[in-house]
Scaffold this motif. Sequence first.
Motif, PDB file in Angstrom:
ATOM      1  N   GLU A  51      -0.054  -4.579   6.433  1.00 49.52           N
ATOM      2  CA  GLU A  51       1.383  -4.595   6.691  1.00 49.52           C
ATOM      3  C   GLU A  51       2.179  -4.616   5.379  1.00 49.52           C
ATOM      4  OE1 GLU A  51       3.408  -4.407   9.424  1.00 49.52           O
ATOM      5  OE2 GLU A  51       1.556  -3.707  10.351  1.00 49.52           O
ATOM      6  N   TYR A  52       1.758  -5.462   4.464  1.00 48.00           N
ATOM      7  CA  TYR A  52       2.478  -5.534   3.193  1.00 48.00           C
ATOM      8  C   TYR A  52       2.337  -4.241   2.401  1.00 48.00           C
ATOM      9  CZ  TYR A  52       4.762 -10.000   2.573  1.00 48.00           C
ATOM     10  OH  TYR A  52       5.655 -11.031   2.645  1.00 48.00           O
ATOM     11  N   PHE A  53       1.129  -3.689   2.384  1.00 48.84           N
ATOM     12  CA  PHE A  53       0.921  -2.441   1.665  1.00 48.84           C
ATOM     13  C   PHE A  53       1.787  -1.326   2.253  1.00 48.84           C
ATOM     14  CE2 PHE A  53      -3.700  -3.931   0.760  1.00 48.84           C
ATOM     15  CZ  PHE A  53      -3.231  -4.792  -0.217  1.00 48.84           C
ATOM     16  N   SER A  54       1.973  -1.335   3.569  1.00 47.48           N
ATOM     17  CA  SER A  54       2.753  -0.290   4.223  1.00 47.48           C
ATOM     18  C   SER A  54       4.223  -0.358   3.827  1.00 47.48           C
ATOM     19  CB  SER A  54       2.612  -0.387   5.744  1.00 47.48           C
ATOM     20  OG  SER A  54       3.246  -1.535   6.247  1.00 47.48           O
ATOM     21  N   HIS A  55       4.711  -1.562   3.569  1.00 47.87           N
ATOM     22  CA  HIS A  55       6.130  -1.725   3.229  1.00 47.87           C
ATOM     23  C   HIS A  55       6.395  -1.677   1.728  1.00 47.87           C
ATOM     24  CE1 HIS A  55       7.479  -2.567   7.279  1.00 47.87           C
ATOM     25  NE2 HIS A  55       6.530  -3.472   7.427  1.00 47.87           N
ATOM     26  N   TYR A  56       5.495  -2.264   0.949  1.00 50.04           N
ATOM     27  CA  TYR A  56       5.773  -2.436  -0.471  1.00 50.04           C
ATOM     28  C   TYR A  56       4.800  -1.702  -1.395  1.00 50.04           C
ATOM     29  CZ  TYR A  56       8.472  -6.180   1.656  1.00 50.04           C
ATOM     30  OH  TYR A  56       9.335  -6.894   2.455  1.00 50.04           O
ATOM     31  N   GLY A  57       3.743  -1.142  -0.825  1.00 52.90           N
ATOM     32  CA  GLY A  57       2.742  -0.470  -1.645  1.00 52.90           C
ATOM     33  C   GLY A  57       1.688  -1.445  -2.155  1.00 52.90           C
ATOM     34  N   PHE A  58       0.539  -0.925  -2.470  1.00 52.10           N
ATOM     35  CA  PHE A  58      -0.570  -1.762  -2.924  1.00 52.10           C
ATOM     36  C   PHE A  58      -0.244  -2.454  -4.238  1.00 52.10           C
ATOM     37  CE2 PHE A  58      -4.487  -2.220  -5.448  1.00 52.10           C
ATOM     38  CZ  PHE A  58      -5.186  -3.083  -4.627  1.00 52.10           C
ATOM     39  N   GLU A  59       0.328  -1.703  -5.187  1.00 51.03           N
ATOM     40  CA  GLU A  59       0.553  -2.241  -6.522  1.00 51.03           C
ATOM     41  C   GLU A  59       1.556  -3.398  -6.512  1.00 51.03           C
ATOM     42  OE1 GLU A  59      -1.310  -1.418  -8.847  1.00 51.03           O
ATOM     43  OE2 GLU A  59      -2.155   0.503  -8.213  1.00 51.03           O
ATOM     44  N   LYS A  60       2.583  -3.317  -5.663  1.00 50.98           N
ATOM     45  CA  LYS A  60       3.655  -4.317  -5.685  1.00 50.98           C
ATOM     46  C   LYS A  60       3.328  -5.559  -4.855  1.00 50.98           C
ATOM     47  CE  LYS A  60       7.365  -1.015  -6.577  1.00 50.98           C
ATOM     48  NZ  LYS A  60       8.648  -0.440  -6.094  1.00 50.98           N
ATOM     49  N   THR A  61       2.330  -5.472  -4.007  1.00 46.21           N
ATOM     50  CA  THR A  61       1.958  -6.617  -3.173  1.00 46.21           C
ATOM     51  C   THR A  61       1.107  -7.585  -3.981  1.00 46.21           C
ATOM     52  OG1 THR A  61       1.988  -5.257  -1.181  1.00 46.21           O
ATOM     53  CG2 THR A  61       0.777  -7.319  -1.066  1.00 46.21           C
ATOM     54  N   THR A  62       1.382  -8.864  -3.847  1.00 51.00           N
ATOM     55  CA  THR A  62       0.601  -9.885  -4.545  1.00 51.00           C
ATOM     56  C   THR A  62      -0.183 -10.724  -3.536  1.00 51.00           C
ATOM     57  OG1 THR A  62       2.318 -11.585  -4.448  1.00 51.00           O
ATOM     58  CG2 THR A  62       2.404 -10.026  -6.297  1.00 51.00           C
ATOM     59  N   VAL A  63      -1.158 -11.451  -4.034  1.00 52.44           N
ATOM     60  CA  VAL A  63      -1.910 -12.357  -3.170  1.00 52.44           C
ATOM     61  C   VAL A  63      -0.981 -13.456  -2.631  1.00 52.44           C
ATOM     62  CG1 VAL A  63      -3.801 -14.035  -3.085  1.00 52.44           C
ATOM     63  CG2 VAL A  63      -4.096 -11.881  -4.332  1.00 52.44           C
ATOM     64  N   SER A  64      -0.007 -13.849  -3.413  1.00 44.57           N
ATOM     65  CA  SER A  64       0.971 -14.843  -2.950  1.00 44.57           C
ATOM     66  C   SER A  64       1.766 -14.312  -1.756  1.00 44.57           C
ATOM     67  CB  SER A  64       1.929 -15.218  -4.088  1.00 44.57           C
ATOM     68  OG  SER A  64       1.235 -15.866  -5.129  1.00 44.57           O
ATOM     69  N   ASP A  65       2.121 -13.029  -1.795  1.00 48.88           N
ATOM     70  CA  ASP A  65       2.825 -12.408  -0.667  1.00 48.88           C
ATOM     71  C   ASP A  65       1.972 -12.490   0.596  1.00 48.88           C
ATOM     72  OD1 ASP A  65       4.997 -11.630  -2.236  1.00 48.88           O
ATOM     73  OD2 ASP A  65       4.063  -9.710  -2.753  1.00 48.88           O
ATOM     74  N   LEU A  66       0.706 -12.168   0.448  1.00 51.14           N
ATOM     75  CA  LEU A  66      -0.201 -12.178   1.595  1.00 51.14           C
ATOM     76  C   LEU A  66      -0.369 -13.598   2.133  1.00 51.14           C
ATOM     77  CD1 LEU A  66      -2.967  -9.728   0.315  1.00 51.14           C
ATOM     78  CD2 LEU A  66      -0.940  -9.214   1.667  1.00 51.14           C
ATOM     79  N   ALA A  67      -0.465 -14.558   1.229  1.00 50.49           N
ATOM     80  CA  ALA A  67      -0.632 -15.957   1.642  1.00 50.49           C
ATOM     81  C   ALA A  67       0.556 -16.407   2.479  1.00 50.49           C
ATOM     82  CB  ALA A  67      -0.800 -16.840   0.417  1.00 50.49           C
ATOM     83  N   ARG A  95      -0.922  10.642   7.346  1.00 55.43           N
ATOM     84  CA  ARG A  95      -0.286  10.193   8.571  1.00 55.43           C
ATOM     85  C   ARG A  95      -0.166   8.669   8.565  1.00 55.43           C
ATOM     86  NH1 ARG A  95      -2.862  13.921  13.452  1.00 55.43           N
ATOM     87  NH2 ARG A  95      -2.089  15.928  12.669  1.00 55.43           N
ATOM     88  N   GLU A  96      -1.151   8.042   7.936  1.00 58.00           N
ATOM     89  CA  GLU A  96      -1.119   6.587   7.733  1.00 58.00           C
ATOM     90  C   GLU A  96      -0.736   6.342   6.271  1.00 58.00           C
ATOM     91  OE1 GLU A  96      -1.532   4.108   9.766  1.00 58.00           O
ATOM     92  OE2 GLU A  96      -2.065   5.226  11.562  1.00 58.00           O
ATOM     93  N   ARG A  97       0.547   6.462   5.965  1.00 54.79           N
ATOM     94  CA  ARG A  97       0.999   6.406   4.578  1.00 54.79           C
ATOM     95  C   ARG A  97       0.623   5.095   3.887  1.00 54.79           C
ATOM     96  NH1 ARG A  97       2.017  10.678   1.736  1.00 54.79           N
ATOM     97  NH2 ARG A  97       3.087   9.261   0.328  1.00 54.79           N
ATOM     98  N   ARG A  98       0.482   4.041   4.660  1.00 55.45           N
ATOM     99  CA  ARG A  98       0.141   2.755   4.044  1.00 55.45           C
ATOM    100  C   ARG A  98      -1.230   2.783   3.398  1.00 55.45           C
ATOM    101  NH1 ARG A  98      -0.517  -0.744   9.635  1.00 55.45           N
ATOM    102  NH2 ARG A  98      -2.107   0.529  10.593  1.00 55.45           N
ATOM    103  N   LEU A  99      -2.065   3.755   3.782  1.00 54.01           N
ATOM    104  CA  LEU A  99      -3.399   3.849   3.225  1.00 54.01           C
ATOM    105  C   LEU A  99      -3.437   4.642   1.923  1.00 54.01           C
ATOM    106  CD1 LEU A  99      -5.415   4.598   6.479  1.00 54.01           C
ATOM    107  CD2 LEU A  99      -5.025   2.386   5.385  1.00 54.01           C
ATOM    108  N   PHE A 100      -2.405   5.447   1.686  1.00 50.95           N
ATOM    109  CA  PHE A 100      -2.455   6.333   0.531  1.00 50.95           C
ATOM    110  C   PHE A 100      -2.531   5.566  -0.785  1.00 50.95           C
ATOM    111  CE2 PHE A 100      -0.336   8.573  -2.932  1.00 50.95           C
ATOM    112  CZ  PHE A 100      -1.196   9.653  -3.052  1.00 50.95           C
TER     113      PHE A 100
END
Length: 204
Positions: free
Chosen positions: A28-44, A111-116
């Motif tokens: 979910e976070y990767f889909s909204h903010y991208g892999f690079e911008k997501t932190t472990v703190s965000d996920l927590a 089609r699943e842009r969050r995966l790119f």
Amino acid sequence: MTEQKLPAATRGPSDHTLRDQIVNAAMEYFSHYGFEKTTVSDLARSVGFSKAYIYKFFSSKQEIGEVICASCLTQITQRLNAALEEAPSATEKMQCLFQTLTVAGSELFFRERRLFDIAAAASRDRWSSAERYEAWLRETTVAILREGREAGEFERKTPLDETAAAVYLVLRPYADPVQLQAALDTAKEDASRLAALVLRSLAP
């Protein structure tokens, strides 16, 4: 980091369920903010755990990305294997390899842009999931070439390893999400043309 088990007396979801919960939150976070911008703190924060608790299950953000990426690449390899099993000859298998790889990658990653972002990071940074996928594609290419040579469909003068390396160089842009993205509009047609060119070069 080795996965730690919850205490036996703890009631509630299993380790497997908690890991899935973290992975789903990451998606979910990767889909909204991208892999690079997501932190472990965000996920927590998204799952209501502490950062330290997430580190009981995953040693890094990359490790979470690896789980997601490996699952995606497994979907592609399963689809390719199913298509290759239906192809009756090595010539048709080679065509199928180019076409199915291109279509499957395009559908999954775009089609699943969050995966790119995850797939791009895996390819760029040489994650183990990406390296295993590349090794599988190379082995599959060699197997098709060997089958074609044994059946008399392909030439046998050029050393097999040289031929396989050359074919993979042509195939690789359709296995790499970053390169595939650059030519997405014409990728399917281009892959068909390149497969035909490769097959002409392999003729005995």
